[in-house]
Design an enzyme around this catalytic site. Structure first.
Site, PDB file in Angstrom:
ATOM      1  N   ASP A 141       0.862  -1.180   0.000  1.00 51.03           N
ATOM      2  CA  ASP A 141       0.000   0.000   0.000  1.00 51.03           C
ATOM      3  C   ASP A 141       0.894   1.224   0.000  1.00 51.03           C
ATOM      4  O   ASP A 141       2.029   1.177   0.496  1.00 51.03           O
ATOM      5  CB  ASP A 141      -0.899   0.020   1.245  1.00 51.03           C
ATOM      6  CG  ASP A 141      -1.964  -1.065   1.215  1.00 51.03           C
ATOM      7  OD1 ASP A 141      -2.470  -1.378   0.115  1.00 51.03           O
ATOM      8  OD2 ASP A 141      -2.309  -1.592   2.283  1.00 51.03           O
ATOM      9  N   ASP A 159      -7.046  -1.478  -4.480  1.00 45.09           N
ATOM     10  CA  ASP A 159      -8.085  -1.151  -3.499  1.00 45.09           C
ATOM     11  C   ASP A 159      -9.060  -0.115  -4.068  1.00 45.09           C
ATOM     12  O   ASP A 159     -10.271  -0.197  -3.853  1.00 45.09           O
ATOM     13  CB  ASP A 159      -7.463  -0.611  -2.216  1.00 45.09           C
ATOM     14  CG  ASP A 159      -6.555  -1.603  -1.524  1.00 45.09           C
ATOM     15  OD1 ASP A 159      -6.737  -2.825  -1.714  1.00 45.09           O
ATOM     16  OD2 ASP A 159      -5.646  -1.161  -0.796  1.00 45.09           O
TER      17      ASP A 159
END
Length: 184
Positions: A141, A159
């Site tokens: 991330d 995401d």
């Protein structure tokens, strides 16, 4: 075979015959979109991994940082400290969900374009994160949105695609419901 289907030979020999997969042409567009999401996700994760220091924010705007993070759990780091079993659990879950979405996309009627768009985004995002989980044991991330000291959990392109896909599916359900009430 209808005019909206394409024969893909599965065995030797020229042309159509038994043992064929029948894919509506529009499913190729959805699969291409999923592939673009996967490629974009993996490329941006590689860029983040190559250019950012783990957990050290780089400010882009006053409300947005690029911060490399390793997520060993699921959404919002759920189960990230569960001892390692979660890697395989989420790998099996994501693989199963991806296969279901793939079959759904392939069989989806041409008129259901909003559903197709949503499913393609979710499929691309799910596979992008699945590749990380299999290859690295965690999901990379790097997008860190914040307001003052409050930080939304770090996320990535996959995401974002999954979130947009879910929103489109919910919108589609709402629109179908509204049409049904109007026709009744």
């Amino acid at each position: 075979m209808s005019e909206n289907e394409v024969n893909i030979p599965t065995g030797p020999g020229p042309g159509p015959g038994p043992g064929l997969f029948k894919f509506p042409p529009v499913s190729w567009a959805w699969l291409l979109l999923s592939a673009v999401i996967i490629a974009l996700d993996l490329q941006t994760k590689q860029l983040a991994s190559d250019n950012l220091v783990l957990y050290r924010p780089q400010e882009v705007f006053s409300w947005l940082n690029m911060t490399l993070a390793h997520n060993y759990g699921a959404a919002f780091s759920f189960l990230s400290d569960a001892g390692g079993w979660q890697r395989w659990f989420f790998t099996i879950l994501a693989t199963t969900v991806s296969l279901v979405l793939l079959v759904w996309l392939i069989k989806l009627p041409r008129k259901d374009w909003l559903t197709g768009l949503g499913l393609a985004l979710i499929l691309g995002g799910a596979i992008g994160n699945l590749v990380d989980r299999i290859r690295l044991g965690y999901v990379v991330d790097f997008i860190d949105f914040h307001i003052g000291d409050w930080h939304y959990p770090a996320f990535n392109v996959a995401d974002s695609a999954i979130t947009c896909g879910v929103i489109l599916l919910l919108l589609d359900v709402l629109l179908v419901s509204l049409r049904s009430k109007k026709e009744a």
